[in-house]
Design a protein around this motif. Structure first.
Motif, PDB file in Angstrom:
ATOM      1  N   ARG A  44       0.823  -1.206   0.000  1.00  0.00           N
ATOM      2  CA  ARG A  44       0.000   0.000   0.000  1.00  0.00           C
ATOM      3  C   ARG A  44       0.858   1.256   0.000  1.00  0.00           C
ATOM      4  O   ARG A  44       0.551   2.238  -0.678  1.00  0.00           O
ATOM      5  CB  ARG A  44      -0.957  -0.026   1.205  1.00  0.00           C
ATOM      6  CG  ARG A  44      -2.087  -1.033   1.054  1.00  0.00           C
ATOM      7  CD  ARG A  44      -2.644  -1.443   2.409  1.00  0.00           C
ATOM      8  NE  ARG A  44      -3.254  -0.334   3.114  1.00  0.00           N
ATOM      9  CZ  ARG A  44      -4.552   0.013   3.009  1.00  0.00           C
ATOM     10  NH1 ARG A  44      -5.345  -0.688   2.213  1.00  0.00           N
ATOM     11  NH2 ARG A  44      -5.039   1.004   3.705  1.00  0.00           N
ATOM     12  N   ASP A  97      -3.037  -8.428  -1.137  1.00  0.00           N
ATOM     13  CA  ASP A  97      -2.096  -8.058  -2.191  1.00  0.00           C
ATOM     14  C   ASP A  97      -1.922  -9.164  -3.228  1.00  0.00           C
ATOM     15  O   ASP A  97      -1.835  -8.901  -4.428  1.00  0.00           O
ATOM     16  CB  ASP A  97      -0.721  -7.722  -1.580  1.00  0.00           C
ATOM     17  CG  ASP A  97      -0.759  -6.415  -0.813  1.00  0.00           C
ATOM     18  OD1 ASP A  97      -1.649  -5.592  -1.072  1.00  0.00           O
ATOM     19  OD2 ASP A  97       0.110  -6.223   0.049  1.00  0.00           O
ATOM     20  N   LEU A 197      -2.498   7.132   3.204  1.00  0.00           N
ATOM     21  CA  LEU A 197      -1.234   6.610   2.683  1.00  0.00           C
ATOM     22  C   LEU A 197      -0.190   7.686   2.400  1.00  0.00           C
ATOM     23  O   LEU A 197       0.973   7.360   2.169  1.00  0.00           O
ATOM     24  CB  LEU A 197      -1.500   5.814   1.396  1.00  0.00           C
ATOM     25  CG  LEU A 197      -2.397   4.581   1.567  1.00  0.00           C
ATOM     26  CD1 LEU A 197      -2.612   3.897   0.227  1.00  0.00           C
ATOM     27  CD2 LEU A 197      -1.780   3.602   2.562  1.00  0.00           C
TER      28      LEU A 197
END
Length: 249
Positions: A44, A97, A197
């Motif tokens: 991420r 992922d 993020l």
């Protein structure tokens, strides 16, 4: 600043140069950068860090090719891309992922197969100066492009397959891609910011790597002037296949 080993900084430096080159010469070539960022950083975090560097590359792509864009193509793609971005955001929020990477790899291989089949059926003499492609084709590639760019910054190969499928000349390919990703990357910022993020260490790391993106972009502009259409198409296809295999395995 994120603490990294020297080898990791070297890998990120290579990735930054690759991002610049992919923006101004080889759309879809940033798959190498995706692989390097994913190998060094958490998935991420790598997505957010790459997005900011891609936006630096977007500036140079627009400066070099902004006049060559084919706007009807962009408008035809827009609704499907927005849908793909929304689906990709939802998928990014719930999927692991590994699932994300393999899904994108399968999509890329399917797009390559469809593109090569279409090109096999058409003769080179049918080529035109502006892109062709119906609403169904634009809808399919646009949705997949929006999805893959949201979840992994990997929309380049999908959209490269679309532009190859519509037999887009090099300069129009680069100009349309430049505007497409400049707009899409700006749209993605609030989505990733909403996931928290873009924190301080990521911003500092990108500030260090940004000059390397600029260098890569300038190299790409020089290289693009020497590429003929056939070589350009082959390089894009090879890079896309390599990227799909990487994402799968």
């Amino acid at each position: 600043m994120i603490e990294l080993e020297p080898w990791a900084w070297a890998a990120l430096g290579v990735a930054a140069v690759t991002i610049g080159i992919s923006k101004t010469a080889l759309p879809g070539g940033n798959i190498l950068a995706i692989a390097l960022f994913a190998a060094v950083l958490p998935a991420r975090t790598s997505t957010a860090a790459m997005l900011l560097l891609l936006m630096v590359g977007d500036v140079f792509a627009l400066l070099a090719y902004r006049r060559h864009a084919h706007w009807p193509t962009l408008l035809r793609l827009a609704p499907a891309v927005v849908a793909g971005l929304v689906v990709g955001f939802a998928f990014l929020a719930i999927a692991g992922d590994g699932i994300v990477r393999r899904a994108i790899g399968v999509i890329l291989l399917l797009m390559i197969a469809v593109t090569l089949w279409r090109r096999w059926r058409q003769s080179r003499s049918d080529a035109v100066d502006t892109p062709r492609g119906g609403i169904l084709l634009a809808g399919t590639y646009g949705t997949l492009g929006g999805f893959t760019t949201m979840v992994a910054n990997a929309g380049g190969p999908v959209m490269s397959m679309y532009f190859l499928a519509t037999r887009t000349p090099v300069q129009v390919f680069l100009g349309t891609s430049a505007w497409f990703f400049a707009i899409i990357n700006l749209v993605k910022v609030p989505f990733l910011a909403g996931l928290g993020l873009f924190h301080g260490p990521v911003l500092l790391m990108d500030a260090v790597l940004a000059p390397l993106v600029v260098i890569g972009a300038l190299v790409g502009i020089a290289v693009a002037k020497r590429l003929d259409q056939r070589l350009f198409d082959r390089i894009v296809i090879v890079l896309t296949i390599a990227g799909a295999i990487y994402l799968l395995f």
